[in-house]
Design a protein around this motif. Structure first.
Motif, short mmCIF file in Angstrom:
data_model
loop_
_atom_site.label_atom_id
_atom_site.label_comp_id
_atom_site.label_asym_id
_atom_site.label_seq_id
_atom_site.Cartn_x
_atom_site.Cartn_y
_atom_site.Cartn_z
N GLN A 55 17.96 -7.37 -22.16
CA GLN A 55 18.81 -6.60 -21.27
C GLN A 55 18.13 -6.34 -19.93
OE1 GLN A 55 22.11 -5.62 -21.73
NE2 GLN A 55 21.88 -5.15 -19.54
N LEU A 56 16.82 -6.08 -19.95
CA LEU A 56 16.11 -5.89 -18.69
C LEU A 56 16.18 -7.16 -17.84
CD1 LEU A 56 12.91 -3.87 -19.70
CD2 LEU A 56 15.05 -3.03 -18.74
N ARG A 57 16.06 -8.30 -18.47
CA ARG A 57 16.18 -9.56 -17.73
C ARG A 57 17.58 -9.70 -17.13
NH1 ARG A 57 12.94 -11.23 -22.23
NH2 ARG A 57 10.85 -11.84 -21.48
N LYS A 58 18.59 -9.30 -17.90
CA LYS A 58 19.95 -9.37 -17.38
C LYS A 58 20.13 -8.42 -16.20
CE LYS A 58 24.79 -9.12 -18.87
NZ LYS A 58 25.71 -8.89 -20.01
N ASN A 59 19.53 -7.22 -16.28
CA ASN A 59 19.62 -6.27 -15.18
C ASN A 59 19.05 -6.84 -13.89
OD1 ASN A 59 20.71 -4.48 -17.01
ND2 ASN A 59 18.88 -3.19 -17.16
N LEU A 60 18.02 -7.66 -14.01
CA LEU A 60 17.37 -8.21 -12.83
C LEU A 60 18.25 -9.20 -12.08
CD1 LEU A 60 13.68 -8.73 -14.05
CD2 LEU A 60 14.58 -6.92 -12.60
N GLU A 61 19.33 -9.64 -12.70
CA GLU A 61 20.25 -10.53 -12.00
C GLU A 61 20.93 -9.81 -10.84
OE1 GLU A 61 22.97 -11.96 -14.95
OE2 GLU A 61 21.38 -12.96 -16.14
N SER A 62 20.87 -8.47 -10.83
CA SER A 62 21.50 -7.69 -9.75
C SER A 62 20.59 -7.50 -8.56
CB SER A 62 21.91 -6.31 -10.29
OG SER A 62 22.79 -6.41 -11.38
N ILE A 63 19.32 -7.87 -8.68
CA ILE A 63 18.35 -7.60 -7.61
C ILE A 63 18.46 -8.65 -6.51
CG2 ILE A 63 15.93 -7.21 -7.07
CD1 ILE A 63 17.33 -5.15 -8.98
N GLU A 64 18.57 -8.17 -5.29
CA GLU A 64 18.68 -9.04 -4.12
C GLU A 64 17.32 -9.17 -3.44
OE1 GLU A 64 21.65 -7.39 -1.60
OE2 GLU A 64 23.25 -7.57 -3.10
N LEU A 65 16.94 -10.40 -3.14
CA LEU A 65 15.66 -10.72 -2.52
C LEU A 65 15.88 -11.71 -1.38
CD1 LEU A 65 13.65 -11.29 -5.80
CD2 LEU A 65 12.96 -9.64 -4.06
N PRO A 66 14.94 -11.80 -0.44
CA PRO A 66 15.05 -12.83 0.59
C PRO A 66 15.03 -14.23 -0.03
CG PRO A 66 13.42 -11.18 1.20
CD PRO A 66 13.78 -10.92 -0.22
N SER A 67 15.54 -15.19 0.68
CA SER A 67 15.63 -16.56 0.20
C SER A 67 14.25 -17.08 -0.22
CB SER A 67 16.21 -17.45 1.30
OG SER A 67 16.25 -18.79 0.89
N GLY A 68 14.21 -17.75 -1.36
CA GLY A 68 12.97 -18.35 -1.85
C GLY A 68 12.22 -17.49 -2.84
N PHE A 69 12.57 -16.20 -2.92
CA PHE A 69 11.89 -15.30 -3.84
C PHE A 69 12.68 -15.18 -5.15
CE2 PHE A 69 10.14 -13.94 0.20
CZ PHE A 69 8.80 -13.68 -0.11
N LYS A 70 11.97 -14.89 -6.23
CA LYS A 70 12.62 -14.60 -7.51
C LYS A 70 11.88 -13.46 -8.19
CE LYS A 70 10.13 -18.01 -10.38
NZ LYS A 70 10.31 -19.13 -11.34
N ILE A 71 12.63 -12.73 -9.01
CA ILE A 71 12.05 -11.60 -9.76
C ILE A 71 12.29 -11.83 -11.24
CG2 ILE A 71 14.16 -10.22 -9.49
CD1 ILE A 71 12.30 -7.72 -9.36
N GLU A 72 11.26 -11.58 -12.04
CA GLU A 72 11.31 -11.79 -13.47
C GLU A 72 10.68 -10.62 -14.20
OE1 GLU A 72 10.52 -16.45 -14.08
OE2 GLU A 72 9.09 -15.49 -12.73
N LEU A 73 11.06 -10.42 -15.43
CA LEU A 73 10.41 -9.41 -16.26
C LEU A 73 9.01 -9.88 -16.62
CD1 LEU A 73 10.58 -6.75 -17.92
CD2 LEU A 73 11.42 -8.14 -19.83
#
Length: 418
Positions: A55-73
Motif C-alpha cells: 500500500q505504501l508503494r501504491k501511495n507513492l504513485e501520487s508523488i510528483e517529481l521533476p522529470s527524470g526522478f523516481k521515488i520508491e519505498l
C-alpha cells in the motif's frame, strides 16, 4: 481493605519501577565497561513485505517529481524521524519521538532495505529523535534530556549490546524543571570544528518573559555546541523557537537550520524559516518575532534585539519545516548540486492544510539562498488528507536521497535516471 489493597499495588508498582530503573542503570554501567548485559538476541524486527508495504508503494504513485526522478519505498520504519547514514554505507540509523532507534540495512545493495530492526535494545531511550554521525564513525544520539555516543555503531548494530559513552548525562541537557512533552525532538550535527551541535527547542508557543534568562543561559530556544566528549558546552545561537533540522555548508561551514514558528496568529502568518548562522552569538529574533519580521503579540511592547538576524528564506506559514541536508552528490542534475533539500511535515494550525512535501533551495555564488521550489509533493491529497508527512532528508552514498515519513512509518528513496 480496598484502601490497603490499592496501597499495596502502588507499593509493588514503585518497587517494580525502581527495579526497572536499576536494571537500566546496570545495563549502561556494563556497556561502558564492555560487558555483556544478557539482553536477548531476539531482536524486534519490522516486516518489509506484505499488504502494508504494497500500500505504501501504491501511495507513492501520487508523488510528483521533476522529470527524470523516481521515488520508491526503501524501508518500512515505524515512526521514522531523523536519519543518519553510516559513513561506511553499511547501515542507516533512524530516530523516533518514542523509545526506539531503528537500524536499516540493504545487504544485497539493490537499493531496497532487506532488514529493519531495533538498535541497541539493551539501552532504554527517551525520544531519541536526533541521530548524527561523525566522519570517523561515531554515532551520536540526542534524546529528550541526554546525549549518548556509540563508537563503531555500524559494527556493533548486529548485537543487542553496543559500545556506548555518555556525552551529556540524563537530566543535564536541559534542567529537569524544563523537561516538556512539547518541542523536545532534538537534532544534532558534527560541525567543521569537530564540535557537537544540538538544537534545543523551548517548550512554549511563546515563552513568558520570566523564562528568558534561564533559557538564554542554557541555550533553550537556541543551538548549543560542545566538544565531542561533552566538555566546553556553550550557547552558539539564540532566538530560535524550535529548530528540527540543521546542516553545515560543506564549503564555507555556515550553519543552516529550519525553524518552526508561532502558532495561533492566522493561516498566512508568520512564515516558516530557513536560517543561516555565519558565526557564534547571533540572535534570530524569537520571541520578539514570531517568524520573519512578524512581531508576536506577547512581545510587541518589548524592544527586539537590534542585530536580530532575519531568515534567508521565508517559507509558507505553518508548513512545519523540519529536516534538511545539502546535496553534495553528483547523480542528480547540476542545478541541485550544492543546494538544500528540506522536508515540510505539514500543518496542523491552519484551516487549509499545506506542506507534506520536500523543498529545494539553491544557493547563489555569494552564499545566499536562491528561490525555493517544491521538489516532491503529493503526500497531501486534494481532499486535505495526509497520506504521509515527510520529516527528514539525507543523501545516501550513491547520491540518491532518503526521505523519512513518521505518519506512514517509512523511508523513501528518490533517485534520478538520465
Amino acid at each position: 481493605m480496598k484502601h490497603l489493597l490499592l496501597s499495596g499495588v502502588a507499593a509493588l508498582g514503585l518497587v517494580a519501577a525502581s527495579h526497572a530503573f536499576a536494571q537500566t542503570d546496570d545495563n549502561m554501567t556494563k556497556l561502558q565497561g564492555m560487558q555483556s548485559t544478557g539482553t536477548s538476541m531476539d531482536f524486534k524486527t519490522i516486516e518489509q513485505t506484505g499488504e502494508y508495504a504494497d500500500q505504501l508503494r501504491k501511495n507513492l504513485e501520487s508523488i510528483e517529481l521533476p522529470s527524470g526522478f523516481k521515488i520508491e519505498l526503501y524501508a518500512v520504519v515505524p515512526d521514522a524521524r531523523h536519519i543518519a547514514v553510516g559513513p561506511q554505507g553499511v547501515a542507516t540509523f533512524v530516530g523516533t519521538r518514542k523509545q526506539n532507534v531503528w537500524v536499516v540495512t540493504d545487504r544485497d545493495k539493490n537499493r531496497v532495505a532487506d532488514e529493519v530492526k531495533e538498535f541497541a535494545p539493551s539501552i532504554d531511550f527517551t525520544i531519541p529523535n536526533g541521530v548524527c554521525f561523525s566522519k570517523d564513525g561515531f554515532l551520536y544520539i540526542a534524546e529528550q534530556n541526554r546525549v549518548l555516543v556509540l563508537p563503531a555503531a555500524e559494527f556493533f548494530y548486529e548485537s543487542p549490546d553496543v559500545a556506548v559513552g555518555v556525552v551529556v548525562e540524563k537530566g543535564k541537557l536541559v534542567p529537569t524543571s524544563e523537561e516538556s512533552f512539547n518541542h523536545t525532538a532534538r537534532v544534532c550535527r558534527i560541525g567543521p570544528d569537530d564540535k557537537l551541535y544540538i538544537s534545543l527547542g523551548q517548550p512554549y508557543n511563546v515563552p513568558p518573559p520570566e523564562k528568558m534568562d534561564l533559557y538564554n543561559r542554557e541555550g533553550i530556544g537556541g543551538i548549543i555546541r560542545m566538544n565531542r566528549d561533552g566538555s566546553g558546552r556553550e550557547v552558539y545561537a539564540t532566538g530560535v523557537r524550535n529548530s528540527v533540522g540543521m546542516q553545515f555548508h560543506p564549503e564555507n561551514g555556515d550553519l543552516w537550520f529550519t525553524d518552526n514558528q508561532v502558532d495561533g496568529m492566522g493561516d498566512d502568518i508568520p512564515p516558516g524559516e530557513l536560517n543561516r548562522a555565519t558565526e557564534a552569538g547571533q540572535n534570530f529574533g524569537f520571541p520578539w518575532y514570531g517568524g520573519g519580521n512578524v512581531r508576536t503579540n506577547e512581545y510587541k511592547d518589548s524592544e527586539p534585539p537590534a542585530d536580530a538576524v532575519m531568515p534567508e528564506v521565508e517559507m509558507v506559514a505553518h508548513a512545519a519545516d523540519l529536516g534538511m541536508d545539502f546535496y553534495t552528490g553528483n547523480s542528480f542534475p547540476r542545478k541541485y548540486r550544492g543546494g538544500i533539500f528540506s522536508a515540510q511535515h505539514g500543518s496542523w494550525n491552519r484551516t487549509e492544510p499545506v506542506g507534506a512535501r520536500v523543498m529545494f533551495t539553491p544557493l547563489n555564488d555569494d552564499g545566499t539562498a536562491g528561490e525555493t521550489e517544491a521538489f516532491a509533493e503529493g503526500w497531501l491529497a486534494p481532499s486535505g488528507e495526509y497520506i504521509g508527512r515527510p520529516v527528514d532528508v539525507a543523501m545516501m552514498k550513491d547520491g540518491s536521497l532518503l526521505v523519512s515519513d513518521d505518519l506512514a512509518g517509512a523511508l523513501y528513496r528518490i533517485s534520478y535516471e538520465k
